[in-house]
Design a protein around this motif. Structure first.
Motif, PDB file in Angstrom:
ATOM      1  N   ALA A   1       0.846  -1.200   0.000  1.00  0.00           N
ATOM      2  CA  ALA A   1       0.000   0.000   0.000  1.00  0.00           C
ATOM      3  C   ALA A   1       0.876   1.243   0.000  1.00  0.00           C
ATOM      4  O   ALA A   1       2.019   1.213   0.450  1.00  0.00           O
ATOM      5  CB  ALA A   1      -0.919  -0.004   1.217  1.00  0.00           C
ATOM      6  N   ASN A   2       0.312   2.322  -0.538  1.00  0.00           N
ATOM      7  CA  ASN A   2       0.983   3.625  -0.537  1.00  0.00           C
ATOM      8  C   ASN A   2       2.341   3.581  -1.229  1.00  0.00           C
ATOM      9  O   ASN A   2       3.348   4.091  -0.721  1.00  0.00           O
ATOM     10  CB  ASN A   2       1.146   4.146   0.897  1.00  0.00           C
ATOM     11  CG  ASN A   2      -0.171   4.275   1.627  1.00  0.00           C
ATOM     12  OD1 ASN A   2      -1.168   4.716   1.048  1.00  0.00           O
ATOM     13  ND2 ASN A   2      -0.199   3.873   2.892  1.00  0.00           N
TER      14      ASN A   2
ATOM     15  N   ASP B   1       4.973   4.469   1.735  1.00  0.00           N
ATOM     16  CA  ASP B   1       4.635   5.369   2.837  1.00  0.00           C
ATOM     17  C   ASP B   1       5.588   6.555   2.900  1.00  0.00           C
ATOM     18  O   ASP B   1       5.964   7.023   3.989  1.00  0.00           O
ATOM     19  CB  ASP B   1       4.656   4.608   4.172  1.00  0.00           C
ATOM     20  CG  ASP B   1       3.547   3.579   4.272  1.00  0.00           C
ATOM     21  OD1 ASP B   1       2.449   3.852   3.742  1.00  0.00           O
ATOM     22  OD2 ASP B   1       3.775   2.502   4.854  1.00  0.00           O
TER      23      ASP B   1
END
Length: 392
Positions: A310-311, A322
Motif C-alpha cells: 500500500a501507498n 509510505d
C-alpha cells in the motif's frame, strides 16, 4: 383381555416431477459439473493469434491442465457461470466486482518449468496499468485478477533465473536454452524472380510472408535484391534454399545496441531490443534487489501492483512506500518471463514484463481440434494431423 389397535400410515405417493422441472434439474447439474471440472481439472481454449506459431496455430483448440500447477480459488465470485469477462456473444460484463476475495492456490503436482507452454492471466490488464500498454496491445481493458485475458506463451525464465537474449538466442543462467522444435523467426528470402506464393509458401505451411523489393538493411539486401520477408521455422527456411530461384535465406535479427520502442521496461537507461535483451534477473520470492534506477524501471510496476503493498509511489528513478524511499526490496512471490514461439510476432514479457505466480492458470497439454481459418478447400477446413497433438 385388552386389544391394542395398530394404526398403519397411509401410503404417500411420490409427486412426479414435471418435464420442465426434470429439464431444469438436468441443466443445473450439467452446469454445476462443468463449472467444477473447469475450475478444478482442465479448461478448453482456442488460439486466436499467431504468437505461438508454429507450435500452436490459429484455430487450434486445446486442453489446459489446472492440476499441474494447482488451481486457484475464485477472486470474483459474482459472475455468470461458464463465462469470462462478457456474456456470450455480447459486450455485457458477465461479472460484478463488488466482492473481491483473497486468492489461494491448491496443491499441484508440478511447478512451472523452463520450456513449459503456460496459460496465464495478462498482468497488464490491471486497472492502473492497462492504458500505458495500449500501443502494444490495443484491445486492453481493466479486469479483476481472475477475469483478465488468458494468454499462452512459453516460459523461458522461472523465478531466480538470470535471463538474456543475444542475437535471438535465449540464455538462462549463462547457458543457451534449447530452442522449441517448431519455433519461428523472421527470414529474408532473396529470389531471382517473383514466385508462385501458393505453391512455394502456403504449400510448405508458411502463411506469414510479404514481398519486399527495396533495400531496408544493406547486410541483408545488398544491391537492391528482390525477395520476401517470411516468418517460419529453421527447418522450412532450410528447405526454401533448395529452390533454384532462391539466392539466399538469411535470418533477420536486430543489432545489439539498437533500441526498440515500446519494449519493457520503458526507460532510456537500457538500449535493448527483441533480439538482444537483458541480462535481467527474474524475481523470486525472498530475493532482494537494490533499488538502482534500472531496477526501479524493471521492478517498479510489480512492487506497486502485484506485491500487496500500500501507498507505493514511483518518483522518477525512486520508489517509495509510505513516503520512504527504498534502498532495496525483497519480493513476496515468484515471477516468470514468457515468450511466444513466433519470436518476431509476439507481444510477450519483452514488451510488458513479468508474470506473477498468482496469474498462472495452467499448463497446455494437447490439441483436441484444429480448424484452419483460411482453408484452401472445404475438405481442408479441419487440420486432421493436429488432432490430439501433444504440446511440447
Amino acid at each position: 383381555m385388552s386389544v391394542t389397535e395398530t394404526l398403519s400410515k397411509p401410503e404417500i405417493t411420490p409427486r412426479k416431477k414435471s418435464a420442465f422441472r426434470e429439464w431444469l434439474d438436468s441443466i443445473l447439474f450439467a452446469v454445476t459439473a462443468a463449472v467444477l471440472i473447469r475450475w478444478l481439472f482442465f479448461s478448453a481454449f482456442v488460439i486466436p493469434t499467431p504468437s505461438m506459431e508454429n507450435t500452436l496455430l490459429v484455430g487450434d483448440y486445446l486442453f489446459v491442465s489446472r492440476l499441474h500447477y494447482g488451481t486457484t480459488t475464485p477472486v470474483t465470485p459474482l459472475q455468470v457461470p461458464l463465462t469470462h469477462q462478457t456474456i456470450w456473444g455480447t459486450s455485457i460484463p458477465s461479472y460484478l466486482d463488488w466482492i473481491q476475495l483473497p486468492q489461494f492456490r491448491l496443491p499441484g503436482f508440478s511447478e512451472v518449468k523452463n520450456g513449459d507452454v503456460v496459460v496465464f492471466y495478462l498482468p497488464v490488464e490491471h486497472p492502473e496499468m492497462y492504458q500505458r500498454y495500449s500501443n502494444v496491445l490495443p484491445d486492453l481493458h481493466p479486469h479483476p485478477t481472475d477475469l483478465r485475458s488468458n494468454y499462452i506463451k512459453r516460459c523461458v525464465g522461472i523465478a531466480g533465473d538470470k535471463l538474456e537474449i543475444r542475437g535471438g538466442q535465449v540464455y538462462v543462467n549463462g547457458r543457451p536454452q534449447a530452442l522449441p522444435p517448431r519455433m519461428q523467426n523472421e527470414y529474408f528470402v532473396a529470389v531471382t524472380t517473383a514466385v508462385n506464393e501458393e505453391n512455394v509458401f502456403r504449400k510448405n505451411g508458411i502463411t506469414d510472408y510479404a514481398q519486399f523489393t527495396e533495400t531496408f538493411d544493406d547486410s541483408i539486401t545488398a544491391n537492391d535484391q528482390m525477395g520476401y520477408i517470411v516468418k517460419t521455422t529453421a527447418a522450412l527456411a532450410e528447405k526454401l534454399k533448395s529452390y533454384d530461384f532462391v539466392k539466399q535465406v538469411q535470418p533477420m535479427f536486430m543489432e545489439k545496441g539498437l533500441k526498440e520502442p515500446y519494449l519493457f521496461p520503458r526507460t532510456d537507461l537500457l538500449n535493448w531490443n527483441k533480439d538482444n535483451y537483458g541480462p535481467v534477473a527474474v524475481p523470486e520470492k525472498g530475493m532482494t534487489v537494490p533499488m538502482s534506477p534500472a531496477n526501479v524501471a524493471l521492478y517498479g510496476d510489480i512492487i506497486r501492483f502485484f506485491e500487496g503493498n500500500a501507498n507505493v509511489a514511483l518518483d522518477g528513478d525512486r520508489i517509495t512506500i509510505d513516503g520512504r524511499a527504498l534502498a532495496s526490496y525483497t519480493f513476496k512471490q515468484d515471477y516468470y518471463f514468457m515468450m511466444g514461439d513466433n519470436r518476431h510476432d509476439s507481444a510477450d514479457s519483452r514488451y510488458w514484463g513479468f508474470v506473477p505466480k498468482d496469474h498462472i492458470v495452467g499448463k497446455a497439454v494437447f490439441v483436441w481440434m484444429s480448424i484452419d481459418p483460411n482453408p484452401t478447400s472445404f475438405f481442408s477446413k479441419i487440420r486432421w494431423d493436429r488432432i490430439f497433438r501433444v504440446i511440447h
